[in-house]
Motif scaffolding. Structure first.
Motif, PDB file in Angstrom:
ATOM      1  N   LEU B  57      23.937 -83.448 -22.402  1.00 32.59           N
ATOM      2  CA  LEU B  57      23.605 -84.739 -22.191  1.00 32.59           C
ATOM      3  C   LEU B  57      24.689 -85.721 -22.080  1.00 32.59           C
ATOM      4  O   LEU B  57      24.790 -86.545 -20.941  1.00 32.59           O
ATOM      5  N   VAL B  58      25.398 -85.895 -23.140  1.00 35.37           N
ATOM      6  CA  VAL B  58      26.234 -86.849 -23.114  1.00 35.37           C
ATOM      7  C   VAL B  58      27.804 -86.512 -22.305  1.00 35.37           C
ATOM      8  O   VAL B  58      28.002 -87.413 -21.560  1.00 35.37           O
ATOM      9  N   TYR B  59      28.250 -85.457 -22.478  1.00 34.87           N
ATOM     10  CA  TYR B  59      29.400 -85.242 -22.128  1.00 34.87           C
ATOM     11  C   TYR B  59      29.256 -84.703 -20.579  1.00 34.87           C
ATOM     12  O   TYR B  59      29.796 -85.526 -19.580  1.00 34.87           O
ATOM     13  N   ALA B  60      28.527 -83.646 -20.313  1.00 36.04           N
ATOM     14  CA  ALA B  60      28.596 -83.099 -18.973  1.00 36.04           C
ATOM     15  C   ALA B  60      27.699 -84.066 -18.181  1.00 36.04           C
ATOM     16  O   ALA B  60      27.913 -84.165 -17.030  1.00 36.04           O
ATOM     17  N   GLY B  61      26.537 -84.596 -18.719  1.00 33.45           N
ATOM     18  CA  GLY B  61      26.048 -85.610 -17.924  1.00 33.45           C
ATOM     19  C   GLY B  61      26.578 -87.065 -17.937  1.00 33.45           C
ATOM     20  O   GLY B  61      27.069 -87.138 -16.686  1.00 33.45           O
ATOM     21  N   ALA B  62      26.686 -87.720 -18.756  1.00 34.35           N
ATOM     22  CA  ALA B  62      26.989 -88.963 -18.662  1.00 34.35           C
ATOM     23  C   ALA B  62      28.487 -89.310 -18.692  1.00 34.35           C
ATOM     24  O   ALA B  62      28.740 -90.038 -17.542  1.00 34.35           O
ATOM     25  N   ILE B  63      29.256 -88.680 -19.239  1.00 30.18           N
ATOM     26  CA  ILE B  63      30.832 -89.171 -19.213  1.00 30.18           C
ATOM     27  C   ILE B  63      31.355 -88.632 -17.772  1.00 30.18           C
ATOM     28  O   ILE B  63      32.271 -89.213 -17.409  1.00 30.18           O
ATOM     29  N   MET B  64      31.057 -87.098 -17.601  1.00 25.82           N
ATOM     30  CA  MET B  64      31.503 -86.712 -16.312  1.00 25.82           C
ATOM     31  C   MET B  64      31.093 -87.531 -15.064  1.00 25.82           C
ATOM     32  O   MET B  64      31.790 -87.620 -14.322  1.00 25.82           O
TER      33      MET B  64
END
Lengths: 108, 169
Positions: B57-64
């Motif tokens: 959720l956070v890395y692959a979704g939001a940050i990328m």
């Protein structure tokens, strides 16, 4: 091939991932790519934390303190990415480049 | 079990190498997403379900998505068509190879690392999942760090707004 997974598998994988990130930071010249490689190194550290927490079983449960620390790392990484990208955008506005080789104002 | 470990380890490493090798920043970002998905699978293999989902959720979704957004916003040219400087490349290779050798040597020589994956109790009922336990820890033992992280997020939000203003003096 060894049939059972050991802690070594995860630690070596994490070390290799960290080294790939380090190589990216050293070799690449684009500021955004360097930033992504920093995230890669953070993720490698996360893998180490989870692996140690899973292999430290007490009373049939993994040690969840590692997961808590990882939760904080993810939060701080998200904040760091937001601020860092804002700085990169501001830098791009004033210099029209993200190449670290051309950002040498402080050298002279 | 081991088979899946090697599949996802290869996915993670190839994604990571793709980030460094690709000349196009967008391709680098997509390689990064592949790497993070493999890493999330490894987390889930280590019975860290909450952390695996958070990674996606956070890395692959939001940050990328943030990275891709900035790359496309800035319209960075497919730079670095010129060769890397030989001195930088040589030094980097020496540093990286010696560091990798160091890590692998230290890890394989230590006694700790040969531990097999210990069994854990299966999840029964509602109060026993890892989400439940992490939540309990976060809001009892680690209540103060949670507050500090909340303040950090607030400060970074304000900081981003200030940095993004047109006239930066």
């Amino acid at each position: 091939m060894d049939s059972a997974l050991t802690l070594d598998h995860f630690l070596i994988l994490s070390g290799l991932l960290f080294v790939i990130g380090l190589a990216g930071v050293l070799v690449r010249r684009n500021l955004i790519i360097i930033f992504m490689c920093l995230e890669l190194m953070l993720s490698a550290a996360n893998l180490t934390l989870v692996a140690f927490s899973r292999f430290n079983v007490q009373e049939g449960q993994p040690n969840y303190e590692g997961h808590v620390l990882l939760f904080f790392i993810i939060t701080v990484a998200a904040a760091e990415v937001a601020v860092g990208l804002a700085i990169i955008v501001a830098l791009f506005r004033s210099r029209e480049t993200t190449d670290v080789g051309k950002l040498n104002t402080m050298r002279n | 079990m081991t088979f899946f470990f090697f599949i996802f380890a290869a996915m993670t490493l190839i994604g990571g190498i793709g980030v460094v090798v690709n000349r196009n920043p967008v391709s680098s970002a997509f390689s990064m997403i592949i790497s993070f998905l493999g890493l999330a699978a490894l987390f889930i293999q280590l019975d860290a379900y909450l952390v695996g989902i958070l990674q996606i959720l956070v890395y692959a979704g939001a940050i990328m998505v943030l990275f891709l957004f900035i790359i496309m916003l800035l319209d960075i040219p497919k730079a670095e068509n010129k060769r890397f400087p030989v001195f930088t490349l040589g030094t980097s290779i020496v540093v990286v190879v010696s560091f990798a050798t160091l890590i692998v040597t230290v890890i394989t020589r230590s006694e700790v690392g040969s531990a097999k994956l210990p069994p854990i109790d299966p999840v029964k009922g509602t109060g026993n999942s890892d989400v439940h336990r992490i939540g309990e820890l976060l809001f009892s033992t680690y209540w103060f760090p949670i507050q500090v992280v909340a303040v950090l997020l607030l400060v970074s939000t304000v900081g981003v707004v200030v940095l993004s203003k047109r006239e930066l003096k």
